[in-house]
Scaffold this active site. Structure first.
Site, short mmCIF file in Angstrom:
data_model
loop_
_atom_site.label_atom_id
_atom_site.label_comp_id
_atom_site.label_asym_id
_atom_site.label_seq_id
_atom_site.Cartn_x
_atom_site.Cartn_y
_atom_site.Cartn_z
N HIS A 459 0.84 -1.22 0.00
CA HIS A 459 0.00 0.00 0.00
C HIS A 459 0.86 1.26 0.00
O HIS A 459 0.66 2.17 -0.82
CB HIS A 459 -0.90 -0.02 1.24
CG HIS A 459 -1.68 1.23 1.47
ND1 HIS A 459 -3.02 1.34 1.20
CD2 HIS A 459 -1.31 2.45 1.96
CE1 HIS A 459 -3.43 2.56 1.49
NE2 HIS A 459 -2.41 3.25 1.96
N HIS A 463 1.74 4.88 -2.65
CA HIS A 463 1.90 6.33 -2.45
C HIS A 463 3.22 6.82 -3.04
O HIS A 463 3.30 7.89 -3.65
CB HIS A 463 1.86 6.66 -0.96
CG HIS A 463 0.51 6.53 -0.34
ND1 HIS A 463 -0.62 7.10 -0.87
CD2 HIS A 463 0.11 5.87 0.79
CE1 HIS A 463 -1.66 6.82 -0.09
NE2 HIS A 463 -1.24 6.07 0.91
N GLU A 488 -6.05 8.01 -0.69
CA GLU A 488 -5.78 6.61 -0.37
C GLU A 488 -6.22 5.66 -1.48
O GLU A 488 -5.79 4.50 -1.51
CB GLU A 488 -6.48 6.21 0.93
CG GLU A 488 -6.00 6.96 2.17
CD GLU A 488 -4.53 6.70 2.49
OE1 GLU A 488 -4.03 5.63 2.12
OE2 GLU A 488 -3.90 7.58 3.09
N TYR A 600 -10.71 7.01 4.33
CA TYR A 600 -10.18 5.66 4.14
C TYR A 600 -11.26 4.73 3.57
O TYR A 600 -11.00 3.91 2.69
CB TYR A 600 -9.65 5.10 5.46
CG TYR A 600 -8.30 5.63 5.85
CD1 TYR A 600 -7.15 5.19 5.20
CD2 TYR A 600 -8.16 6.58 6.85
CE1 TYR A 600 -5.90 5.68 5.56
CE2 TYR A 600 -6.92 7.08 7.21
CZ TYR A 600 -5.78 6.62 6.56
OH TYR A 600 -4.55 7.12 6.91
#
Length: 672
Positions: A459, A463, A488, A600
């Site tokens: 994850h 980014h 996100e 989120y």
């Protein structure tokens, strides 16, 4: 550990990586130089005669200068999270406060606001043609200042500035308490029955409550963790009060409405409706899971001769979630961990990104500027690699992966330096850094990762590549500089690769036998993605609802009582009437996610839609990966996020895939 994915000679990029040779005095000087340089520029802009204020000498000039000085300061400010030198960390925190306060003063300058309005008027009156990103820059510069009180009478502007300055200082203090917390609990060996020896040998906070068999040990560990930064309780109380005053001054009904005005969701009613709808759909699923966990708890307590009750405690959730998964799916976290040594997982994940996004990595030699702030940190140069050939240079990436004292305690990515196009037309390249706290090796075995750690790492790398693959004209819009309730989504979408059998096979290798994960364990891991999602997502809903409740309230509240009562009502776990201020460690609420934690879950709607609609049929397609780069990563925040989604999907996004994923867990569970 080397994570290099190519053995080719290091190709010198058209830029040099940042230098990390800092003293406390240099950290302080970097902030002071930024302020001095900005003051000089703003003085010149304010002195321009009204008729000479144009897009070029006001808007573009300010936009370029802002990112140039930020790029000088950000590496120094980042050191508060990673430096081993207390003097450097303190200087970094102080500089951060100083620059944030200065930034507020800049946004409050009426003479600069007037210059921006004059430049806007000149642009319209003279028919100056701007491209979409230039127009967006001008609009956002003006909007920022309106949101910071310009247009209000001076007494209210001064009051607003004082409030915002005080809030920023309190937020930094809150975060520092979280970063530097060093609390500990002492347990005897008897109290740690059930905790794997490997976890005791290399003890971490995260391993404390899901293995201990004794309920009292778990209770002490969990409640101790809840209260680890209890000194932050009055700090957050004060922050919330001050934020409420800010919203009132700016004419917003609540602080949440002020924050959401510039996000995809737009207002608090939309967010609360989203969260309440999700709560209605998930609560029956969570209640069914709670019932099965209580049955398992009854069985365990009876086998030990312990009293049986019908309470599902906060310290029971992770323990019985793990125990149920081990029993029903034959999935033992500790056994699975043996297949995920850090030395195997990290380079394989980088290789998956390399293939999917058509990029290439080169470890930067020390003599070529590969020095870092710590010996464990690795530095990379990253290039576009479409069609198997190195193309354009993309930027620099740092990996700081292992725990140490006084280091940031979670996993996160810093976009230290954005990319942008200079006035000359030349490119300035981005620098990103991933900070994590992967397990360290012990004398008995190498550093190993739980599957959940693998997902987190994958994850966060998402980014990093949002920052590396973005190519905007202005640094303000680069990479992850998108609406907070979308930021996100790209990384959440990429988590899906950690649940695909082929990728699980490729990134696993037993640390002793060197065998990949067996097919039956892979099948169990894939199933585990769908089961027990009710309670997991109700926990996320609790955080989002606490955040929104705090920031839509117009009156003071006992936040500790709210935290505990709302958790019991939403997450279906109890602390048996013990009120401990766990909100004192809820760093998101002061770290940019105030009235934003819902994001989120909100962004999961877009993540699920992107994966199911684009990648499900062919997850490793470089053509689809490049399309994703072009539609989602490249534009960053230079256009509305919905436009990027529509370009990728070929339609407006919807929540069908998201709801299907959430509710499918109950069906899978029923079959087990």
């Amino acid at each position: 550990m080397s994570t290099t994915t190519t053995t080719k000679p290091y190709p010198a990029p058209p830029a040099t990586p940042p230098s990390w040779e800092y003293t406390p005095e240099q950290v302080t000087k970097s902030a002071d130089d930024c302020i001095a340089s900005s003051d000089e520029l703003l003085t010149e802009v304010a002195a321009l005669p009204k008729e000479q204020r144009t897009f070029e000498n006001v808007i573009r000039r300010m936009g370029l200068h802002e990112v140039e000085v930020d790029s000088l300061a950000e590496p120094a400010l980042f050191l508060q999270y990673v430096s081993q030198d207390e003097g450097i960390r303190n200087a970094s925190v102080d500089s951060d406060k100083k620059l944030q306060e200065y930034g507020l003063k800049v946004l409050a300058r009426e003479d600069i606001y007037e210059a921006l309005l004059d430049a806007e008027a000149h642009t319209k009156a003279n028919g100056v043609k701007l491209n979409a990103e230039e127009q967006r820059l001008m609009d956002r510069m003006i909007r920022d200042r309106k949101r910071n009180g310009l247009g209000l009478e001076k007494t209210k502007r001064d009051e607003l500035l004082a409030l915002q300055t005080k809030i920023m200082g309190l937020e930094v203090d809150f975060q520092r308490a979280c970063n530097e917390e060093k609390g500990s609990l002492l347990f005897t060996e008897e109290e740690l029955v059930g905790v794997p020896q490997a976890s005791i040998d290399g003890y971490t906070k995260e391993d404390d409550n899901q293995y201990a068999d004794l309920p009292e040990t778990r209770r002490r560990a969990v409640l101790g963790y809840e209260g680890k930064t209890i000194q932050n309780v009055p700090v957050l109380d004060e922050v919330v009060k001050l934020r409420r005053k800010v919203a009132d001054l700016l004419g917003f009904d609540t602080f949440a409405d002020y924050v959401l005005d510039v996000k995809m969701a737009k207002d608090s009613k939309t967010v609360l409706a989203f969260l309440d709808d999700l709560l209605d759909k998930l609560k029956p699923v969570g209640e069914a899971e709670r019932k099965k966990f209580l049955a398992l708890k009854k069985e365990v307590h009876e086998s030990h001769g312990w009293p049986v009750d019908d309470e599902f405690n906060l310290w029971d959730y992770r323990y019985y979630d793990r125990l149920w998964t081990e029993r029903e799916l034959a999935l033992d976290d500790e056994k699975v961990k043996e297949y995920f040594p850090v030395d195997k997982v990290v380079p394989t994940i980088l290789d998956i990104y390399r293939q999917l996004l058509s990029v290439q990595f080169y470890r930067i030699p020390v003599e070529s500027g590969g020095g870092t702030w710590h010996k464990d940190v690795e530095a990379y140069a990253v290039w576009d690699h479409k069609d198997g050939k190195d193309g354009k240079f993309l930027g620099f990436m740092y990996l700081d992966l292992f725990p140490r004292e006084n280091k940031y305690g979670h996993a996160a990515v810093w976009g230290l330096i954005p990319g942008w196009t200079k006035e000359s037309g030349a490119r300035s390249y981005p620098t990103v850094c991933m900070v994590a706290n992967l397990a360290k090796s012990t004398p008995k075995r190498p550093a190993l990762m739980k599957h959940g750690d693998v997902v987190t790492f994958f994850h966060e790398m998402g980014h990093a590549f949002h920052g590396l693959c973005s190519a905007t004209q202005f640094g303000r819009f680069h990479g992850t500089h998108v609406a907070r309730d979308f930021v996100e989504a790209p990384s959440q979408m990429l988590e899906n690769w950690c649940w695909l059998p082929e990728q699980l096979k490729s990134m696993s290798e037993h640390y002793e036998t060197h065998e990949h994960l067996p097919d039956d364990i892979i099948a169990s891991i894939v199933k585990s993605k769908s089961v027990n999602q009710g309670l997991f997502n109700l926990r996320q809903l609790f955080f989002g609802l606490f955040d929104m409740t705090v920031h839509t309230s117009k009156e003071d509240q006992d936040l500790t009582k709210l935290w505990c009562d709302l958790r019991e009502k939403t997450s279906l776990v109890t602390t048996k009437g013990e009120y401990i201020g766990g909100q004192s460690g809820f760093a998101h609420i002061v770290g940019g996610y105030a009235a934003g934690y819902y994001g989120y879950l909100y962004s999961l709607v877009f993540a699920a839609d992107m994966f199911e609609s684009v990648f499900r049929a062919d997850p490793m397609s470089p053509q689809l990966g490049y399309k994703y780069r072009d539609c989602i990563l490249r534009p960053g925040g230079s256009r509305d996020e919905i436009d990027s989604l529509v370009e990728l999907l070929g339609r407006e996004p919807n929540n069908e895939a998201f709801l299907k994923q959430l509710l499918s867990g109950a069906e899978v569970d029923a079959k087990l």
